[in-house]
Design a protein around this motif. Sequence first.
Motif, PDB file in Angstrom:
ATOM      1  N   LYS A  43       0.840  -1.204   0.000  1.00 34.44           N
ATOM      2  CA  LYS A  43       0.000   0.000   0.000  1.00 34.44           C
ATOM      3  C   LYS A  43       0.871   1.247   0.000  1.00 34.44           C
ATOM      4  CE  LYS A  43      -4.303  -1.262   2.300  1.00 34.44           C
ATOM      5  NZ  LYS A  43      -5.104  -1.058   3.500  1.00 34.44           N
ATOM      6  N   ASP A  51      -1.943  13.487  -1.741  1.00 34.23           N
ATOM      7  CA  ASP A  51      -1.360  12.177  -2.020  1.00 34.23           C
ATOM      8  C   ASP A  51      -0.049  11.982  -1.259  1.00 34.23           C
ATOM      9  OD1 ASP A  51      -3.445  11.472  -3.685  1.00 34.23           O
ATOM     10  OD2 ASP A  51      -2.444  12.200  -5.508  1.00 34.23           O
ATOM     11  N   LYS A  83       2.481   1.701  -3.420  1.00 29.56           N
ATOM     12  CA  LYS A  83       1.476   2.143  -4.394  1.00 29.56           C
ATOM     13  C   LYS A  83       1.137   3.619  -4.174  1.00 29.56           C
ATOM     14  CE  LYS A  83      -2.986   0.710  -6.234  1.00 29.56           C
ATOM     15  NZ  LYS A  83      -4.135  -0.185  -6.093  1.00 29.56           N
ATOM     16  N   SER A  84       1.017   4.007  -2.900  1.00 35.36           N
ATOM     17  CA  SER A  84       0.722   5.398  -2.569  1.00 35.36           C
ATOM     18  C   SER A  84       1.872   6.312  -3.000  1.00 35.36           C
ATOM     19  CB  SER A  84       0.473   5.525  -1.072  1.00 35.36           C
ATOM     20  OG  SER A  84       0.295   6.851  -0.709  1.00 35.36           O
ATOM     21  N   TYR A  85       3.113   5.853  -2.840  1.00 31.48           N
ATOM     22  CA  TYR A  85       4.270   6.647  -3.259  1.00 31.48           C
ATOM     23  C   TYR A  85       4.248   6.872  -4.766  1.00 31.48           C
ATOM     24  CZ  TYR A  85       9.049   7.904  -4.419  1.00 31.48           C
ATOM     25  OH  TYR A  85      10.153   8.525  -4.927  1.00 31.48           O
ATOM     26  N   LYS A  86       3.958   5.787  -5.491  1.00 32.35           N
ATOM     27  CA  LYS A  86       3.914   5.885  -6.943  1.00 32.35           C
ATOM     28  C   LYS A  86       2.856   6.895  -7.391  1.00 32.35           C
ATOM     29  CE  LYS A  86       3.840   2.828 -10.941  1.00 32.35           C
ATOM     30  NZ  LYS A  86       3.702   1.449 -11.389  1.00 32.35           N
ATOM     31  N   LYS A  87       1.691   6.844  -6.734  1.00 36.09           N
ATOM     32  CA  LYS A  87       0.616   7.770  -7.091  1.00 36.09           C
ATOM     33  C   LYS A  87       1.002   9.211  -6.753  1.00 36.09           C
ATOM     34  CE  LYS A  87      -4.261   8.738  -6.389  1.00 36.09           C
ATOM     35  NZ  LYS A  87      -5.481   8.373  -5.664  1.00 36.09           N
ATOM     36  N   ALA A  88       1.574   9.417  -5.566  1.00 33.84           N
ATOM     37  CA  ALA A  88       1.972  10.768  -5.155  1.00 33.84           C
ATOM     38  C   ALA A  88       3.036  11.332  -6.084  1.00 33.84           C
ATOM     39  CB  ALA A  88       2.475  10.748  -3.712  1.00 33.84           C
ATOM     40  N   LYS A  89       3.936  10.476  -6.526  1.00 35.80           N
ATOM     41  CA  LYS A  89       4.996  10.924  -7.420  1.00 35.80           C
ATOM     42  C   LYS A  89       4.417  11.339  -8.780  1.00 35.80           C
ATOM     43  CE  LYS A  89       9.577   9.543  -8.887  1.00 35.80           C
ATOM     44  NZ  LYS A  89      10.547   8.470  -8.961  1.00 35.80           N
ATOM     45  N   GLN A  90       3.413  10.594  -9.229  1.00 38.35           N
ATOM     46  CA  GLN A  90       2.805  10.909 -10.525  1.00 38.35           C
ATOM     47  C   GLN A  90       1.965  12.173 -10.466  1.00 38.35           C
ATOM     48  OE1 GLN A  90       0.620   7.385 -11.533  1.00 38.35           O
ATOM     49  NE2 GLN A  90       2.360   6.397 -12.534  1.00 38.35           N
ATOM     50  N   THR A  91       1.132  12.300  -9.421  1.00 37.39           N
ATOM     51  CA  THR A  91       0.214  13.438  -9.363  1.00 37.39           C
ATOM     52  C   THR A  91       0.870  14.680  -8.788  1.00 37.39           C
ATOM     53  OG1 THR A  91      -0.645  12.859  -7.169  1.00 37.39           O
ATOM     54  CG2 THR A  91      -1.765  11.905  -9.094  1.00 37.39           C
TER      55      THR A  91
END
Length: 133
Positions: free
Chosen positions: A4, A20, A7-15
């Motif tokens: 989790k 995030d 996955k949260s890191y990946k999302k925060a990095k993208q957005t």
Amino acid sequence: MKRKRDKSYKKAKQTGRNSDWEKFRQLRRQASKAAAKSYSDYLNNHIGESLKTNPKQFWSFIKANKRESIGIPTLQTHGQIITNDGDKANTLNNQFSSVFTQEIYPIPHLAPSTYCDIPFLEIELDGAIEKPR
């Protein structure tokens, strides 16, 4: 929890959104606390108990986690095995001194500078330069 968090890191990095990033930080804290608690429980429940029931398991854990340095291992130079600490020091000193450049003595003196000295300047907080009086 680690999945989790990742996955949260990946999302925060993208957005790049602060919400995030905050969610990622929260999950990172939770994962770190859970890992620390799990390790502590393992030490208390399994390793601590094994001291009485299975000492081999306890001492294997201690041996695997110790961070002790035994110093410089045995060296070999010119076909000789060196075990004495003083001889090891001399051998290493000879090796290192043989690969570095020797300084040329005497060190040459530089001629005086042909440029004039810079006068003293005082710079104020607002950036103004005050020249000497």
